[in-house]
Design a protein around this motif. Sequence first.
Motif, PDB file in Angstrom:
ATOM      1  N   ALA A   1     -10.817   4.882   4.962  1.00 30.59           N
ATOM      2  CA  ALA A   1     -10.310   5.502   3.731  1.00 30.59           C
ATOM      3  C   ALA A   1      -8.809   5.281   3.569  1.00 30.59           C
ATOM      4  N   PHE A   2      -8.140   5.009   4.677  1.00 31.90           N
ATOM      5  CA  PHE A   2      -6.697   4.769   4.641  1.00 31.90           C
ATOM      6  C   PHE A   2      -6.371   3.272   4.627  1.00 31.90           C
ATOM      7  N   ILE A   3      -7.407   2.438   4.420  1.00 32.59           N
ATOM      8  CA  ILE A   3      -7.213   0.983   4.326  1.00 32.59           C
ATOM      9  C   ILE A   3      -7.796   0.512   2.998  1.00 32.59           C
ATOM     10  N   PRO A   4      -7.019   0.559   1.930  1.00 37.41           N
ATOM     11  CA  PRO A   4      -7.528   0.174   0.615  1.00 37.41           C
ATOM     12  C   PRO A   4      -8.115  -1.237   0.578  1.00 37.41           C
ATOM     13  N   LYS A   5      -7.595  -2.144   1.385  1.00 36.35           N
ATOM     14  CA  LYS A   5      -8.088  -3.518   1.365  1.00 36.35           C
ATOM     15  C   LYS A   5      -9.544  -3.604   1.823  1.00 36.35           C
ATOM     16  N   PHE A   6      -9.944  -2.726   2.757  1.00 36.73           N
ATOM     17  CA  PHE A   6     -11.329  -2.766   3.210  1.00 36.73           C
ATOM     18  C   PHE A   6     -12.263  -2.286   2.106  1.00 36.73           C
ATOM     19  N   GLY A   7     -11.856  -1.240   1.403  1.00 36.30           N
ATOM     20  CA  GLY A   7     -12.656  -0.770   0.279  1.00 36.30           C
ATOM     21  C   GLY A   7     -12.809  -1.860  -0.765  1.00 36.30           C
ATOM     22  N   ALA A   8     -11.725  -2.602  -0.991  1.00 38.58           N
ATOM     23  CA  ALA A   8     -11.783  -3.708  -1.955  1.00 38.58           C
ATOM     24  C   ALA A   8     -12.705  -4.818  -1.448  1.00 38.58           C
ATOM     25  N   LEU A   9     -12.723  -5.039  -0.120  1.00 36.89           N
ATOM     26  CA  LEU A   9     -13.622  -6.048   0.456  1.00 36.89           C
ATOM     27  C   LEU A   9     -15.077  -5.674   0.215  1.00 36.89           C
ATOM     28  N   ILE A  10     -15.412  -4.407   0.433  1.00 37.99           N
ATOM     29  CA  ILE A  10     -16.784  -3.957   0.222  1.00 37.99           C
ATOM     30  C   ILE A  10     -17.183  -4.125  -1.244  1.00 37.99           C
ATOM     31  N   LEU A  11     -16.222  -3.899  -2.135  1.00 38.78           N
ATOM     32  CA  LEU A  11     -16.523  -4.025  -3.558  1.00 38.78           C
ATOM     33  C   LEU A  11     -16.720  -5.476  -3.982  1.00 38.78           C
ATOM     34  N   THR A  12     -16.418  -6.429  -3.079  1.00 43.66           N
ATOM     35  CA  THR A  12     -16.702  -7.830  -3.399  1.00 43.66           C
ATOM     36  C   THR A  12     -18.172  -8.173  -3.135  1.00 43.66           C
TER      37      THR A  12
END
Length: 426
Positions: A323-334
Amino acid sequence: MSTSWGWTVHGDGKTITPGAVVAPEERLTWSRTIGIGMQHVIAMFGATLLVPTLTGFPVNTTLLFSGVGTMLFLLATRNRLPSYLGSSFAFIAPLVATQSDGIPAQLGGIIVAGLALAGVGLLVKRTGRALLDAVMPPAVTGAIVALIGLNLAPVSAKSYAEQPLVATITMVSILLFTVAGRGLVARLGILLGVIVGWVFASVTGNLTDEAVRALEAASWVGVPQFHAPEFRLSVILVTLPVVIVLIAENVGHVKAVSAMTGRDMDDLAGDALIADGLATSVAGCFGGSGTTTYAENIGVMAATKVYSTAAYWVAALTAVALAFIPKFGALILTIPPGVLGGATIVLYGLIGMLGVRIWQDAKVDFNNPVNLTAAAVALIAGIGNLTLTVFGVELEGIAWGSVGIIVGYPILKWCYETIGEGQQLH
């Protein structure tokens, strides 16, 4: 066998005894447990992040309280009931309907809905198993579990049809890893299948440019966005009906895990409802969406035969960290629709079949017209996603199917035993 961190190591920690399952109080080696925990994260990610994406809620905040809620759930159920609490789809309709009121007012509705669910849990806990047996016998429970999975079939089919080749590669990979794989490969079949599907989608140009740009722009470290709640009666009244769905999903989860593990967990139904209610209210206090026990993770357990709560602690802690790594959330959304369609066509189908298994294990007699007709109507309402508006509130298939069979079954049973053929048999 050895005991560490409260979990007994199952067998040699590497393989599962033929015909057995890894029980909630057991675990495999930590490396395997961490891998399975990560698989639970992947399984819930798409749906959990989809809810805030559709409703305008902050994604990372929802993810944070998904992890926090899962830890609260595990504590409340004393590590006996494996479950991940992800964003509930039941909240999508009221949140979309009340978007003009703003997130703070929406959070007030979420908090009240959570408290109402916890109140139902206290009632179930006080009255004990007798209430569950009376309201949700196997014929009813099996139908509810089945319709929860089958209700999602159109969503899976739609995603599959958007990118059929990607979906097929993903689905076939999951099936092969799960059925033909051995050891850790079989346990992580869903995760590995999703990775194969994503890589295939990437090399064939099936990732959207928008998602890739969002991934590149996302920062590595960031604090989730928080909101303070407000309470408006109009928003609360629109949100409260979701409690019906949450009750069905939670009790259905308890029954499903009971069937899969061969254990009677009815005594945890009240605790599960209380825990999910409190987790939902806590999320609402800070800006997260309401939570529920996750169907996707039931599918993962059914495929892996691993019901260890240790894996869920790993999943919860991982979600909080991510939750504190926005880039990972963006990766999942890919992850493209085809990958989600290929994975969910397996997961949702497994959930539907769990309902059938509950009927089988309880030897439900479908020659009895009460069992047959009640289940038939509930399943069609759920699968067809019957959507009706009552007093301005829109309720969908899971709610109508679940409420319909819970209310209708005892009425039909009374009619059958009092004035129908059942009375003559007596």
